[in-house]
Design an enzyme around this catalytic site. Structure first.
Site, short mmCIF file in Angstrom:
data_model
loop_
_atom_site.label_atom_id
_atom_site.label_comp_id
_atom_site.label_asym_id
_atom_site.label_seq_id
_atom_site.Cartn_x
_atom_site.Cartn_y
_atom_site.Cartn_z
N LYS A 87 0.96 -1.13 -0.01
CA LYS A 87 0.01 -0.16 0.00
C LYS A 87 1.05 1.42 0.11
O LYS A 87 0.75 1.95 -0.85
CB LYS A 87 -0.83 -0.11 1.16
CG LYS A 87 -1.76 -1.08 1.39
CD LYS A 87 -2.94 -0.94 2.47
CE LYS A 87 -2.27 -1.06 3.88
NZ LYS A 87 -1.39 -2.37 4.09
N ARG A 125 -9.25 0.82 9.50
CA ARG A 125 -8.72 -0.49 9.88
C ARG A 125 -9.64 -1.29 10.65
O ARG A 125 -9.67 -2.73 10.98
CB ARG A 125 -7.36 -0.38 10.87
CG ARG A 125 -6.10 -0.71 9.70
CD ARG A 125 -4.95 -0.68 11.05
NE ARG A 125 -3.78 -1.43 10.51
CZ ARG A 125 -2.64 -0.78 9.91
NH1 ARG A 125 -2.99 0.32 9.43
NH2 ARG A 125 -1.71 -1.43 9.52
N ARG A 177 12.05 -6.60 4.76
CA ARG A 177 11.84 -4.93 4.70
C ARG A 177 12.82 -4.18 5.38
O ARG A 177 13.04 -4.46 6.36
CB ARG A 177 10.28 -4.97 4.94
CG ARG A 177 9.85 -3.49 4.67
CD ARG A 177 8.59 -3.48 4.50
NE ARG A 177 7.71 -3.30 5.78
CZ ARG A 177 6.52 -3.04 5.89
NH1 ARG A 177 5.89 -2.81 4.84
NH2 ARG A 177 5.84 -3.00 6.99
N ARG A 179 11.78 -2.34 10.97
CA ARG A 179 10.76 -1.99 11.99
C ARG A 179 10.71 -3.01 12.86
O ARG A 179 10.60 -4.30 12.70
CB ARG A 179 9.46 -1.67 11.29
CG ARG A 179 9.36 -0.36 10.50
CD ARG A 179 8.32 -0.32 9.68
NE ARG A 179 6.61 -0.78 10.36
CZ ARG A 179 5.90 -0.78 9.63
NH1 ARG A 179 5.66 -0.36 8.33
NH2 ARG A 179 4.48 -1.37 10.10
N ARG A 228 0.04 -9.12 13.21
CA ARG A 228 -0.43 -8.20 12.35
C ARG A 228 -1.45 -8.95 11.53
O ARG A 228 -2.41 -8.23 11.15
CB ARG A 228 0.47 -7.33 11.77
CG ARG A 228 1.02 -6.24 12.60
CD ARG A 228 2.38 -5.85 12.28
NE ARG A 228 2.42 -5.26 10.96
CZ ARG A 228 3.59 -5.24 10.16
NH1 ARG A 228 4.73 -5.82 10.55
NH2 ARG A 228 3.60 -4.61 8.98
P1 ADP Z 1 1.31 -1.98 7.98
O1 ADP Z 1 0.54 -1.84 6.91
O2 ADP Z 1 2.83 -2.57 7.20
O3 ADP Z 1 0.97 -3.18 8.73
P2 ADP Z 1 1.21 0.39 8.91
O4 ADP Z 1 2.55 1.16 8.90
O5 ADP Z 1 0.12 1.03 8.25
O6 ADP Z 1 1.77 -0.86 8.73
O7 ADP Z 1 0.93 0.56 10.51
C1 ADP Z 1 1.80 0.33 11.45
C2 ADP Z 1 1.18 -0.03 12.94
O8 ADP Z 1 0.43 1.32 13.29
C3 ADP Z 1 -0.13 -0.99 12.99
O9 ADP Z 1 0.24 -2.24 12.99
C4 ADP Z 1 -1.03 -0.40 14.16
O10 ADP Z 1 -0.34 -0.76 15.49
C5 ADP Z 1 -0.58 0.92 13.88
N1 ADP Z 1 -1.91 1.78 13.07
C6 ADP Z 1 -1.76 2.27 11.77
N2 ADP Z 1 -2.89 2.77 11.40
C7 ADP Z 1 -3.82 2.33 12.44
C8 ADP Z 1 -5.08 2.55 12.47
N3 ADP Z 1 -5.99 2.91 11.36
N4 ADP Z 1 -5.72 2.03 13.68
C9 ADP Z 1 -5.04 1.61 14.65
N5 ADP Z 1 -3.66 1.26 14.75
C10 ADP Z 1 -3.32 1.69 13.46
#
Ligand code: ADP
Ligand code: ZN
Length: 209
Positions: free
Chosen positions: A13, A88, A122, A155, A166
C-alpha cells in the site's frame, strides 16, 4: 480524488501510494508513518503508542480517529488524499463517513504467503518512511534511502511474532471492511502480487486513470 488503500500488512500500500501521488497530486496520509514519526520525536502520542505498535496490535480507535480527523482538516487534503492504513476497523470506517466522503476504496489482494515474504527483509527509511527490500527492491547504497539519504532500519513490528499478530488483527478487524465497502459499491480490487511497476499499471487501468 479521495481514496482509501485497504489490504493486509506488506501488500504494498505504501509503495504504491508513493507512486500514485505523482499521478493524482494528492497527499499520501499514512497513519503508520504518522505514528512512527511521533515515536521518533518522543511526543506524548508517540510514547503512548510505541509498545502497542511494536507488538503488532492496533492503536485504539478514539486516538486514531482524532488523528485522522485533524489531518484531513488541513488544507492540502481538501480536494483529495490517499488514506493508507486507515480505516482499519468498522468503527473507524463509520467515523470517517461522518467527516469525509471517499470516492473509491482500493483493495489490495494478496495471499498470506506473499505478505510474509515481503515483510521479512523489508527495510524502512527513518526519515521519510520509504520502504526497500533486501530481495525485491534493494536501495542503491546499502542502509541508505534512495529518496532522501536517511538511514534504513528494520521496524520492530517486522519481526516474525509481530508479523503473525498483524495478520491475525488484519483478518479479524480489518478484512470485514472489504464487504462493508463492497456493499456501498466503492470497492476496486487490484492484484497486489506482481512487482510494484506492474501494480501501478493495474491500478491505473482499474481506476481509469
Ligand atoms: P502495515 O500496513 O505494514 O502493517 P502501518 O505502517 O500501516 O503498517 O501500521 C503500523 C502500525 O501502526 C499498525 O500495526 C498499528 O499498530 C498502527 N496503526 C496504523 N494505522 C492504524 C489504524 N488505522 N488503527 C489502529 N492502529 C493503526
Ligand atoms: Zn528516506
Amino acid at each position: 480524488m479521495k481514496l482509501i488503500f485497504l489490504g493486509p500488512p506488506g501488500a504494498g500500500k505504501g509503495t504504491l501510494a508513493a507512486k500514485v501521488v505523482d499521478i493524482i497530486k494528492v497527499p499520501h496520509i499514512s497513519t503508520g508513518n504518522i505514528f512512527r514519526s511521533a515515536i521518533a520525536a518522543k511526543t506524548p502520542l508517540g510514547l503512548k503508542v510505541k509498545s502497542i505498535i511494536d507488538s503488532g496490535r492496533l492503536v485504539d480507535d478514539e486516538t486514531t480517529i482524532a488523528l485522522v480527523r485533524e489531518r484531513l482538516g488541513q488544507d492540502d487534503a481538501a480536494s483529495g488524499y490517499i488514506l493508507d492504513g486507515f480505516p482499519r476497523t468498522i468503527a473507524q470506517a463509520l467515523a470517517l463517513a461522518d467527516f469525509s466522503e471517499v470516492d473509491k476504496v482500493v483493495n489490495f489482494d494478496i495471499p498470506d504467503a506473499g505478505v510474509i515474504e515481503r515483510l521479512g527483509g523489508r527495510q524502512t527509511c527513518r526519515e521519510c518512511g520509504t520502504n526497500f527490500h533486501l530481495v525485491f527492491g534493494r536501495p542503491k547504497q546499502e542502509g541508505v534511502c534512495d529518496t532522501c539519504g536517511g538511514e534504513l532500519y528494520t521496524r520492530d513490528d517486522d519481526r516474525e511474532d509481530a508479523i503473525r499478530r498483524r495478520l491475525e488483527v488484519y483478518r479479524e478487524q480489518t478484512a470485514p471492511l472489504i464487504d462493508h465497502y463492497r456493499k456501498q459499491g466503492l470497492l476496486v480490487d487490484i492484484d497486489a502480487r506482481p512487482d510494484a511497476g506492474e501494480v501501478v499499471a493495474i491500478f491505473r487501468k482499474n481506476l481509469g486513470l
